[in-house]
Design an enzyme around this catalytic site. Structure first.
Site, short mmCIF file in Angstrom:
data_model
loop_
_atom_site.label_atom_id
_atom_site.label_comp_id
_atom_site.label_asym_id
_atom_site.label_seq_id
_atom_site.Cartn_x
_atom_site.Cartn_y
_atom_site.Cartn_z
N GLU A 71 15.88 17.98 11.33
CA GLU A 71 15.34 16.64 11.09
C GLU A 71 16.37 15.75 10.39
O GLU A 71 16.49 14.57 10.69
CB GLU A 71 14.06 16.74 10.25
CG GLU A 71 12.92 17.37 11.05
CD GLU A 71 11.68 17.55 10.21
OE1 GLU A 71 11.74 18.29 9.21
OE2 GLU A 71 10.64 16.94 10.54
N GLU A 104 8.43 24.91 12.11
CA GLU A 104 7.36 24.67 11.13
C GLU A 104 6.00 25.19 11.57
O GLU A 104 5.24 25.72 10.75
CB GLU A 104 7.25 23.16 10.82
CG GLU A 104 8.39 22.61 9.97
CD GLU A 104 9.60 22.19 10.79
OE1 GLU A 104 9.71 22.57 11.98
OE2 GLU A 104 10.47 21.48 10.23
N1 3HC Z 1 13.71 28.71 2.53
C1 3HC Z 1 13.93 29.58 1.52
N2 3HC Z 1 14.55 30.76 1.68
C2 3HC Z 1 14.97 31.08 2.90
C3 3HC Z 1 14.78 30.23 4.01
C4 3HC Z 1 14.12 29.00 3.79
N3 3HC Z 1 13.92 28.12 4.77
N4 3HC Z 1 15.30 30.81 5.10
C5 3HC Z 1 15.80 31.98 4.70
N5 3HC Z 1 15.60 32.15 3.38
C6 3HC Z 1 16.04 33.29 2.56
C7 3HC Z 1 15.31 34.57 2.89
O1 3HC Z 1 14.11 34.68 2.16
C8 3HC Z 1 16.33 35.61 2.44
O2 3HC Z 1 16.29 35.65 1.03
P1 3HC Z 1 16.54 37.01 0.24
O3 3HC Z 1 17.90 37.46 0.65
O4 3HC Z 1 16.41 36.64 -1.18
O5 3HC Z 1 15.44 37.91 0.72
C9 3HC Z 1 17.65 34.97 2.81
O6 3HC Z 1 17.38 33.55 2.90
C10 3HC Z 1 18.23 35.44 4.11
O7 3HC Z 1 17.25 35.32 5.12
P2 3HC Z 1 17.03 36.44 6.23
O8 3HC Z 1 16.95 37.78 5.57
O9 3HC Z 1 15.87 36.02 7.05
O10 3HC Z 1 18.39 36.35 7.02
P3 3HC Z 1 18.65 36.27 8.56
O11 3HC Z 1 20.10 36.03 8.70
O12 3HC Z 1 18.02 37.42 9.26
O13 3HC Z 1 17.84 34.98 9.10
C11 3HC Z 1 17.13 32.68 9.18
C12 3HC Z 1 18.16 33.71 8.63
C13 3HC Z 1 17.22 32.64 10.70
C14 3HC Z 1 17.47 31.36 8.57
C15 3HC Z 1 15.71 33.13 8.80
O14 3HC Z 1 15.67 33.41 7.42
C16 3HC Z 1 14.67 32.07 9.07
O15 3HC Z 1 14.14 32.02 10.16
N6 3HC Z 1 14.34 31.26 8.05
C17 3HC Z 1 13.27 30.29 8.15
C18 3HC Z 1 13.73 29.07 8.88
C19 3HC Z 1 12.63 28.07 8.91
O16 3HC Z 1 11.51 28.37 9.26
N7 3HC Z 1 12.95 26.84 8.51
C20 3HC Z 1 11.97 25.77 8.52
C21 3HC Z 1 11.44 25.59 7.15
S1 3HC Z 1 10.11 24.46 7.08
C22 3HC Z 1 10.83 22.93 7.05
O17 3HC Z 1 12.00 22.80 7.22
C23 3HC Z 1 9.92 21.77 6.73
C24 3HC Z 1 10.52 20.44 7.11
O18 3HC Z 1 9.93 20.01 8.32
C25 3HC Z 1 10.23 19.37 6.07
#
Ligand code: 3HC
Length: 685
Positions: free
Chosen positions: A111, A131
């Site tokens: 975004e 999301e």
């Molecule tokens: N917020 C906070 N922490 C996050 C995060 C996020 N969006 N994404 C990943 N993390 C953290 C994980 O909890 C993990 O923390 P830890 O080591 O303390 O356990 C660390 O980052 C590494 O994550 P993964 O173990 O999942 O590592 P991978 O490399 O396997 O995957 C990833 C990385 C693809 C980024 C996966 O973590 C993921 O899918 N994250 C979520 C992405 C997401 O859904 N983003 C959208 C958020 S909502 C949003 O943006 C709202 C907006 O519209 C206003």
């Protein structure tokens, strides 16, 4: 601006000539936290105020742009500045801002990029709006700006599915302006000097065939709307994009985002997100550094084929063994068919599917396993058969990790039959193994940490969820599920009918109620468990004879056209008068006065029963943490993800009401009250 507790700024500012480069650096994944938003805003303010600057570039440090907003901020009030304010600052800044995307640009990250005047990507860039999978709608313009670039159908597809797309597809869809092979930051700097302001929000909506869009929307949201409201709300936002002033649409989007983000469903989905990441780490063993590139699977039944496909579609060469050469050959065909089907359904691109197909082989000669780093046995659930297979494998692959795919047998005991018991680890997959995400990783008493490390690495590479489970009958998932199944049988004797129990639990969010599941799996499977209980004198204090009686009558489930339900040729189920009569007569025979049980009572009894057994598993050390029970039940047993798992559900209940539910559960099972033990386990969570 620095990330809390960190001396490094979350956003660094550098200049390349007259272009300001803002480098987002918020380990581990560059989530957009308050410090990141404040840092970007400060940079944009500088750009606005300094006449010597021509434009700015946004880039992420260490191979990721922004993996989304910081989800951990979503439980309370999100601290200022909010992302929409940062994007508004970019849009109103008179000088252009270019996003240089490398690695992940997800959620709020995409975004933010859509709020810029142009987007360049490296070939490794991946974009998406996940999301909805977290129970929310995009909250910073995603539903309004993305359709202006891609058209509404493509935007809706991405938003509702949460699908991530690579750079080439992002370019084709119009999300990024160009894909740059070499220095993307340099290319973005050059572009920032030459382009003017190009606000995505000012673009007209691409023309679209309304009827085709209606049909597409219906199909895209049908599956998700049933369980999570976010998909339907996202669809409404995309549908109306371009039909009202942008500011109004953005306010509406943000209001929905805020309402959904604080909903119980979104909280539960966030819980599962973090629990899935914590579960593999409970034992303190890190996944191996090296991936499994060569693996063997012994036993080419449905489970073995599924495991082989899961490994092969994630980069390993896999050799399948079956002692029957014809079966080995058939299994290879089945495995390749599954790969082809994944490609047809868009879960695998053509090139990856061809690679996976080529990397599969099969034979009847165990010697062909030579060179494997991991050998998984998936033969018949019989300790002697499994031991014999593992003993012959240990000769052929003297240094490989050996894994047993067992649901009930002790890993430690099986390991003792090997020359080196430290090599054996339990890997409990769930059918169908190429689809189901749960894998219970079980260390026997003598399993070496290196064996666990390799198993964890393999599970991670297969994009599955590892849960470490103690070496005890049924591990976590089957143990909890068996008790759930027993309790829904008690509900039959106490006053409900199979269709009422199924309807209540399907209303709660299970894709299928427990009796429909029993029919699908086949009633003889649970019967063999009950026979084992009987043979070892471990029948539960209260025993329901209905399933045995159904088996005796040949009602073995869907495959026989009859079980708890009667099935038509096309698989549709209908209530069987014979089963209703059996249920009523069993209550009579046992002198139980049947009571009307409403849906709420059925759900509470069934889910509380799972939570009680989950708590017992934690108290016994079989599960290291309550959250592991949730991860297991959500990923292996169809527990609705947006309900967070049985332990999360229990923690959301009023404590007194939940204690009463626990008492009802233990009374129903003719067991001692466990409410204190359960409360203590939940308190520790
Ligand atoms: N917020 C906070 N922490 C996050 C995060 C996020 N969006 N994404 C990943 N993390 C953290 C994980 O909890 C993990 O923390 P830890 O080591 O303390 O356990 C660390 O980052 C590494 O994550 P993964 O173990 O999942 O590592 P991978 O490399 O396997 O995957 C990833 C990385 C693809 C980024 C996966 O973590 C993921 O899918 N994250 C979520 C992405 C997401 O859904 N983003 C959208 C958020 S909502 C949003 O943006 C709202 C907006 O519209 C206003």
């Amino acid at each position: 601006m620095t990330a809390p507790g960190d001396a490094r700024p979350a956003v660094r500012q550098e200049t390349r000539g007259d272009v300001l480069v803002l480098i987002i650096d918020n380990p581990p994944v560059n989530a957009s936290s308050q410090a990141v938003r404040a840092g970007v805003l400060a940079g944009i303010e500088r750009l606005r105020e300094h006449d010597g600057l021509a434009g700015a570039v946004l880039v992420g440090a260490r191979g990721s742009f922004i993996a989304g907003s910081d989800i951990s901020e979503f439980d309370g009030v999100v601290p200022d500045p909010l992302l929409p304010a940062v994007i508004a600052a970019i849009e109103t800044c008179p000088r252009p801002v270019v996003a240089a995307l490398d690695g992940l640009a997800l959620g709020g990250g995409l975004e933010l990029a859509l709020g810029c005047d142009a987007r360049l990507a490296t070939p490794q860039a991946v974009v998406g709006l996940p999301e909805v999978t977290l129970g929310m709608v995009p909250g910073a313009g995603g539903t309004q700006r993305l359709p202006r670039l891609t058209g509404r159908a493509a935007a809706l597809d991405l938003i509702v599915s949460g699908r991530r797309v690579g750079a080439a597809e992002a370019r084709r869809l119009g999300i990024v302006d160009d894909v740059v092979d070499d220095d993307v930051v340099e290319a973005a700097v050059t572009l920032a000097r030459t382009i003017g302001k190009r606000r995505v929000g000012d673009l007209p909506m691409p023309p679209e065939d309304e009827a085709a869009y209606d049909a597409f929307e219906k199909a895209a949201t049908a599956a998700l709307r049933r369980t999570v409201g976010a998909a339907g709300e996202a669809a409404e936002l995309v549908r109306t994009a371009g039909t009202r002033p942008l500011t109004q649409a953005l306010l509406d989007e943000r209001a929905r985002f805020d309402r959904l983000r604080t909903s119980p469903e979104a909280a539960a989905l966030r819980h599962v997100f973090f629990a899935e990441r914590a579960a593999p780490r409970r034992g303190g063993v890190r996944p191996a550094v090296q991936p499994v590139t060569r693996a063997g699977v012994v036993g080419a039944g449905a489970m073995g084929v599924g495991i082989a496909v899961a490994l092969a579609t994630h980069g390993a060469s896999v050799h399948l063994i079956d002692r029957d050469p014809a079966q080995a050959e058939r299994a290879l065909g089945q495995a390749r068919d599954l790969v082809a089907r994944a490609a047809r359904r868009g879960r695998l691109d053509t090139e990856a599917a061809e690679r996976a197909s080529r990397s599969l082989s099969a034979s009847a000669a165990i010697a062909d396993l030579g060179g494997s780093q991991l050998v998984v046995e998936a033969v018949f659930e019989d300790p002697d058969v499994k031991a014999a297979v593992l003993r012959s494998a240990q000769e052929v692959v003297p240094r490989a990790v050996l894994a047993t795919n067992t649901s009930y047998l002790g890993v430690g005991r099986l390991a003792e039959t090997l020359d080196d018991p430290t090599r054996l680890v339990g890997l409990h997959f769930f059918a169908p193994a190429h689809v189901m995400r749960l894998v219970e990783v079980v260390a026997g008493e003598r399993t070496a940490p290196e064996a666990v490390a390799l198993a964890l690495r393999a599970v991670r590479d297969m994009e599955k969820c590892a849960v470490l489970a103690g070496d005890s009958e049924g591990f976590i998932g089957n143990r909890v599920f068996a008790v759930y199944r027993r309790h829904v049988e008690y509900l039959l004797e106490d006053g409900a009918l199979p269709a009422e129990v199924d309807a209540a639990l399907e209303g709660f969010g299970f894709a299928m109620g427990p009796f429909a599941v029993a029919d699908l799996s086949g009633l003889q499977i649970a019967q063999s468990l009950r026979r084992r209980w009987r043979a070892t004198d471990r029948l539960p204090a209260r025993y329901v004879d209905i399933p045995d009686e159904l088996c005796d009558r040949g009602r073995l489930g869907r495959r026989t056209g009859a079980g708890y339900y009667t099935y038509a040729e096309d698989g549709t189920r209908s209530v069987a008068a014979e089963v209703t009569e059996l249920v009523l007569s069993e209550s009579r025979r046992k002198g139980i006065a049947r009571q009307a049980l409403d849906r709420g009572t059925i759900v509470t009894r069934a889910v509380a029963a799972m939570a009680v057994e989950g708590a017992r598993a934690v108290a016994a050390g079989v599960a290291a943490h309550c959250d592991d029970v949730d991860v297991a039940m959500v990923n292996g047993f169809g527990f609705p993800r947006h309900r967070g798992g049985p332990m999360w559900w229990a923690r959301q209940q009023d404590p007194d009401e939940f204690a009463a539910a626990v008492r009802a559960v233990t009374e129903a099972a003719h067991e001692d009250d466990l409410s204190e033990l359960v409360a203590e386990v939940l308190r520790r969570a």
